[in-house]
Enzyme design. Structure first.
Site, PDB file in Angstrom:
ATOM      1  N   ARG A  52       0.845  -1.195   0.000  1.00 54.82           N
ATOM      2  CA  ARG A  52       0.000   0.000   0.000  1.00 54.82           C
ATOM      3  C   ARG A  52       0.873   1.234   0.000  1.00 54.82           C
ATOM      4  NH1 ARG A  52       1.860   1.778   3.789  1.00 54.82           N
ATOM      5  NH2 ARG A  52       0.802   3.718   3.379  1.00 54.82           N
ATOM      6  N   GLY A  53       0.223   2.404  -0.199  1.00 54.36           N
ATOM      7  CA  GLY A  53       0.977   3.639  -0.394  1.00 54.36           C
ATOM      8  C   GLY A  53       1.097   3.872  -1.887  1.00 54.36           C
ATOM      9  N   ALA A  54       0.775   5.102  -2.316  1.00 51.41           N
ATOM     10  CA  ALA A  54       0.616   5.369  -3.750  1.00 51.41           C
ATOM     11  C   ALA A  54       1.814   4.925  -4.607  1.00 51.41           C
ATOM     12  CB  ALA A  54       0.304   6.853  -3.946  1.00 51.41           C
ATOM     13  N   GLN A 187      -2.310   3.047   9.752  1.00 52.19           N
ATOM     14  CA  GLN A 187      -1.000   3.106   9.085  1.00 52.19           C
ATOM     15  C   GLN A 187       0.003   3.904   9.906  1.00 52.19           C
ATOM     16  OE1 GLN A 187      -3.947   3.530   7.571  1.00 52.19           O
ATOM     17  NE2 GLN A 187      -3.906   2.905   5.423  1.00 52.19           N
ATOM     18  N   ASP A 228      -2.073  10.870  -2.658  1.00 50.24           N
ATOM     19  CA  ASP A 228      -2.439   9.770  -3.561  1.00 50.24           C
ATOM     20  C   ASP A 228      -2.779  10.288  -4.947  1.00 50.24           C
ATOM     21  OD1 ASP A 228      -3.082   8.761  -0.653  1.00 50.24           O
ATOM     22  OD2 ASP A 228      -2.729   7.017  -1.949  1.00 50.24           O
ATOM     23  N   ASN A 238      -5.566  12.498  -0.181  1.00 44.67           N
ATOM     24  CA  ASN A 238      -4.662  11.716   0.676  1.00 44.67           C
ATOM     25  C   ASN A 238      -5.531  10.978   1.711  1.00 44.67           C
ATOM     26  OD1 ASN A 238      -1.938  10.934   1.385  1.00 44.67           O
ATOM     27  ND2 ASN A 238      -2.216  12.119   3.256  1.00 44.67           N
ATOM     28  N   LYS A 239      -4.877  10.239   2.551  1.00 45.82           N
ATOM     29  CA  LYS A 239      -5.554   9.389   3.528  1.00 45.82           C
ATOM     30  C   LYS A 239      -6.634  10.152   4.309  1.00 45.82           C
ATOM     31  CE  LYS A 239      -5.201   5.903   4.022  1.00 45.82           C
ATOM     32  NZ  LYS A 239      -6.164   4.963   3.364  1.00 45.82           N
TER      33      LYS A 239
END
Ligand code: MRU
Length: 337
Positions: A52-54, A187, A228, A238-239
């Site tokens: 995970r993570g862009a 996260q 993202d 973003n998150k």
């Protein structure tokens, strides 16, 4: 910058005939690796948040295309399957478009492997450069708050926002780091704190709901987050929870920095209103660590990203340079298509 001290985690590793991923669902309790031998397995790992993570999602997907090519699978189908894995992080589509262009130019599996490796190598180089650019904006001995995980786990290495934090700590500009838990998937608590503790960086976890109180205390001068997808006007997805941090930061006179490689910039998307926000299963909210915490029968709404308007952002840092107080004109000048 002592990269050997601050840049040791490699969560996405090409092994020559398969892709090895550090399973982020199990950290920090367990460091277990997953071996993916097919594009389908990479797609599943992206959907399940094992990776995970862009930027990391984009890199893993590029290796998924290599696996499909090596196995003689129809590449159009593999590209479509990987593309549909998650909707918000544009790095996924960006990396697949790069692989698609190489396929259209007649690349064989070996050439696709070189392209995937280039995508991974360029991401690491971008992060290291952004670290310097972002840290230069921060006054010595500052406190910073970050959100979600944007470190080595979420990228080819070093990290985006966490890369700026690593560079800022190494250069004495950052004295104290705060990380929000990042409910529901945590996260920040599970991954960012793991990275910060491994690096010996002074860091304190806060509940997401403690952020405004922290800002009011005067302990933080910057909020530093990843992205993202950054739209053509500077609006940034973003998150979930990033938007409320930006609002609180502006209220308290705390600066707000977005750090992302140019592969996260989507000039084809005019504004944040056009960004698809991923909705994930309600069970992620209704349980903690797999154990139900909410009464049976309860429902939940679980959007996992939000959009921070450009007007609340003080600086967007990419490897191409820094845009302060982003405007469509400044975005066009740096990333024009
Ligand atoms: O749902 P996730 O864990 O993939 O979301 C990750 C984030 O929102 C990160 O902050 C973002 O991808 C930037 S990572 C360098």
């Amino acid at each position: 910058m002592d990269f050997d001290r601050y840049d040791r985690i490699r969560a996405v590793q090409w092994q020559g005939d398969h892709l090895r991923l550090l399973d982020q669902r199990l950290l920090p309790q367990e460091e277990r690796w997953i071996d993916c031998a097919s594009a389908a397995q990479v797609t599943q790992a992206i959907k399940d948040l094992a990776v995970r993570g862009a930027p990391a999602i984009g890199i893993a997907a590029a290796w998924g295309v290599v696996l499909a090519a090596r196995q003689g699978e129809p590449l159009d189908a593999a590209l479509a399957m990987l593309r549909a894995a998650r909707p918000t992080a544009v790095n996924l589509m960006w990396a697949l478009d790069r692989m698609k262009a190489r396929i259209a130019a007649g690349a064989d599996a070996a050439a696709l492997e070189r392209e995937a490796q280039a995508i991974q190598d360029e991401d690491l180089a971008a992060n290291r450069h952004m670290g310097e650019l972002g840290a230069a904006l921060i006054a010595p001995h500052s406190g910073v708050l970050t959100h979600c995980n944007t470190g080595s786990l979420a990228t080819a290495g070093f990290g985006t926002a966490l890369g700026v934090i690593r560079a800022g700590v190494a250069s004495g500009r950052i004295a104290q780091v705060y990380a929000g838990e990042t409910r529901p998937w945590q996260q920040g608590a599970r991954l960012t704190m793991w990275e910060l503790v491994r690096d010996g960086i002074p860091a304190k976890l806060i509940a997401d709901s403690a952020a405004s109180h922290l800002m009011r205390s005067g302990e933080v001068q910057w909020v530093i987050v990843g992205a993202d997808r950054i739209a053509a006007n500077g609006d940034t997805a973003n998150k979930i929870g990033t938007y409320q941090l930006a609002i609180a930061a502006r209220h308290h006179g705390v600066k707000f920095m977005v750090v992302a490689p140019s592969s996260t910039v989507d000039m084809a998307t005019a504004s944040g209103e056009d960004i698809e926000i991923e909705l994930r299963d309600a069970t992620e909210l209704l349980a903690v660590a797999g154990r139900r915490t909410v009464v049976e029968g309860a429902e939940a709404w679980n959007p996992v990203f939000d959009v921070t308007p450009a007007a609340l952002i003080d600086a967007i840092v990419t490897e191409k340079g820094v845009i302060e107080r982003p405007t469509p004109q400044a975005m066009q000048a740096m990333f024009g298509r």
